[in-house]
Design a protein around this motif. Sequence first.
Motif, PDB file in Angstrom:
ATOM      1  N   GLN A  39      28.996 -11.306  45.496  1.00 52.22           N
ATOM      2  CA  GLN A  39      28.765 -11.771  44.120  1.00 52.22           C
ATOM      3  C   GLN A  39      29.718 -11.065  43.156  1.00 52.22           C
ATOM      4  O   GLN A  39      30.228 -11.678  42.221  1.00 52.22           O
ATOM      5  CB  GLN A  39      27.320 -11.532  43.708  1.00 52.22           C
ATOM      6  CG  GLN A  39      26.336 -12.435  44.421  1.00 52.22           C
ATOM      7  CD  GLN A  39      24.895 -12.044  44.162  1.00 52.22           C
ATOM      8  OE1 GLN A  39      24.588 -10.896  43.857  1.00 52.22           O
ATOM      9  NE2 GLN A  39      23.998 -13.011  44.291  1.00 52.22           N
ATOM     10  N   VAL A  42      33.056 -12.767  43.158  1.00 47.61           N
ATOM     11  CA  VAL A  42      33.043 -13.980  42.332  1.00 47.61           C
ATOM     12  C   VAL A  42      33.203 -13.611  40.864  1.00 47.61           C
ATOM     13  O   VAL A  42      34.010 -14.201  40.140  1.00 47.61           O
ATOM     14  CB  VAL A  42      31.748 -14.799  42.556  1.00 47.61           C
ATOM     15  CG1 VAL A  42      31.599 -15.904  41.513  1.00 47.61           C
ATOM     16  CG2 VAL A  42      31.714 -15.374  43.972  1.00 47.61           C
ATOM     17  N   VAL A  54      34.768 -24.820  41.614  1.00 48.31           N
ATOM     18  CA  VAL A  54      34.226 -24.227  42.835  1.00 48.31           C
ATOM     19  C   VAL A  54      35.301 -24.258  43.920  1.00 48.31           C
ATOM     20  O   VAL A  54      35.500 -23.280  44.650  1.00 48.31           O
ATOM     21  CB  VAL A  54      32.948 -24.968  43.293  1.00 48.31           C
ATOM     22  CG1 VAL A  54      32.513 -24.502  44.666  1.00 48.31           C
ATOM     23  CG2 VAL A  54      31.826 -24.765  42.287  1.00 48.31           C
ATOM     24  N   SER A  69      28.564 -21.620  47.719  1.00 47.97           N
ATOM     25  CA  SER A  69      27.503 -22.310  46.966  1.00 47.97           C
ATOM     26  C   SER A  69      26.240 -21.469  46.796  1.00 47.97           C
ATOM     27  O   SER A  69      25.716 -21.368  45.687  1.00 47.97           O
ATOM     28  CB  SER A  69      27.181 -23.653  47.613  1.00 47.97           C
ATOM     29  OG  SER A  69      28.277 -24.525  47.438  1.00 47.97           O
ATOM     30  N   LEU A  72      26.916 -18.727  44.235  1.00 48.87           N
ATOM     31  CA  LEU A  72      26.942 -19.250  42.864  1.00 48.87           C
ATOM     32  C   LEU A  72      25.541 -19.591  42.377  1.00 48.87           C
ATOM     33  O   LEU A  72      25.211 -19.356  41.212  1.00 48.87           O
ATOM     34  CB  LEU A  72      27.860 -20.468  42.780  1.00 48.87           C
ATOM     35  CG  LEU A  72      29.339 -20.171  42.990  1.00 48.87           C
ATOM     36  CD1 LEU A  72      30.135 -21.467  43.056  1.00 48.87           C
ATOM     37  CD2 LEU A  72      29.874 -19.256  41.898  1.00 48.87           C
ATOM     38  N   GLU A  76      23.896 -17.984  39.178  1.00 48.10           N
ATOM     39  CA  GLU A  76      23.419 -18.855  38.102  1.00 48.10           C
ATOM     40  C   GLU A  76      21.948 -18.557  37.787  1.00 48.10           C
ATOM     41  O   GLU A  76      21.562 -18.457  36.615  1.00 48.10           O
ATOM     42  CB  GLU A  76      23.604 -20.323  38.489  1.00 48.10           C
ATOM     43  CG  GLU A  76      23.313 -21.289  37.360  1.00 48.10           C
ATOM     44  CD  GLU A  76      23.674 -22.717  37.719  1.00 48.10           C
ATOM     45  OE1 GLU A  76      24.169 -23.431  36.828  1.00 48.10           O
ATOM     46  OE2 GLU A  76      23.466 -23.138  38.880  1.00 48.10           O
ATOM     47  N   ARG A  83      27.167 -23.606  36.174  1.00 51.97           N
ATOM     48  CA  ARG A  83      27.928 -24.611  36.920  1.00 51.97           C
ATOM     49  C   ARG A  83      27.707 -25.954  36.249  1.00 51.97           C
ATOM     50  O   ARG A  83      26.561 -26.340  36.005  1.00 51.97           O
ATOM     51  CB  ARG A  83      27.458 -24.684  38.376  1.00 51.97           C
ATOM     52  CG  ARG A  83      27.737 -23.427  39.165  1.00 51.97           C
ATOM     53  CD  ARG A  83      27.260 -23.533  40.594  1.00 51.97           C
ATOM     54  NE  ARG A  83      25.795 -23.604  40.636  1.00 51.97           N
ATOM     55  CZ  ARG A  83      25.088 -23.854  41.721  1.00 51.97           C
ATOM     56  NH1 ARG A  83      25.685 -24.082  42.870  1.00 51.97           N
ATOM     57  NH2 ARG A  83      23.772 -23.885  41.682  1.00 51.97           N
ATOM     58  N   VAL A  95      32.830 -23.599  37.186  1.00 53.08           N
ATOM     59  CA  VAL A  95      32.046 -22.364  37.129  1.00 53.08           C
ATOM     60  C   VAL A  95      32.538 -21.551  35.933  1.00 53.08           C
ATOM     61  O   VAL A  95      33.734 -21.296  35.800  1.00 53.08           O
ATOM     62  CB  VAL A  95      32.203 -21.524  38.415  1.00 53.08           C
ATOM     63  CG1 VAL A  95      31.330 -20.273  38.363  1.00 53.08           C
ATOM     64  CG2 VAL A  95      31.876 -22.352  39.646  1.00 53.08           C
TER      65      VAL A  95
END
Length: 141
Positions: A39, A42, A54, A69, A72, A76, A83, A95
């Motif tokens: 994470q 990202v 993405v 996925s 994310l 989120e 997203r 994103v």
Amino acid sequence: MVNPSALDQMVCFQLYAASRAMTGIYRPILEPHGLTYPQLLVLVALWDNGPTTVRDLGQHLHLDSGTLSPLLKRLETAGHVTRTRGSADERTVLVTLTDTGHALRDTLSDIPTRIACAVDLTETEFRQLIDLLSRVRGATH
């Protein structure tokens, strides 16, 4: 004199073991923020590059959609990213960092220093390691 085992002489094993050790160093730093190492990757990509699709994020991080996925979705749910589907093409998902996601950059800004201290390398050695690993990665593409 102790002979190193064949395993100790395998570059792939050393990279694997070092990767697991690094992830272990990150864990106690990230857990208080409810984050995992993937994470964080990202978030760093979004901090560096801004909003992205993405697809592009997956290419940048070398992650497939089956791995990206769920990451994310959790980010989120935690309120760090949003997203949104593209208006021109609903297959495209953008994103974007939320204010909370942006704020984490300041909160976690000391991570590079903490990691460098934890691995006990000089700044020169640290840069050399990054350069060598980048060359290894480049050779595999």
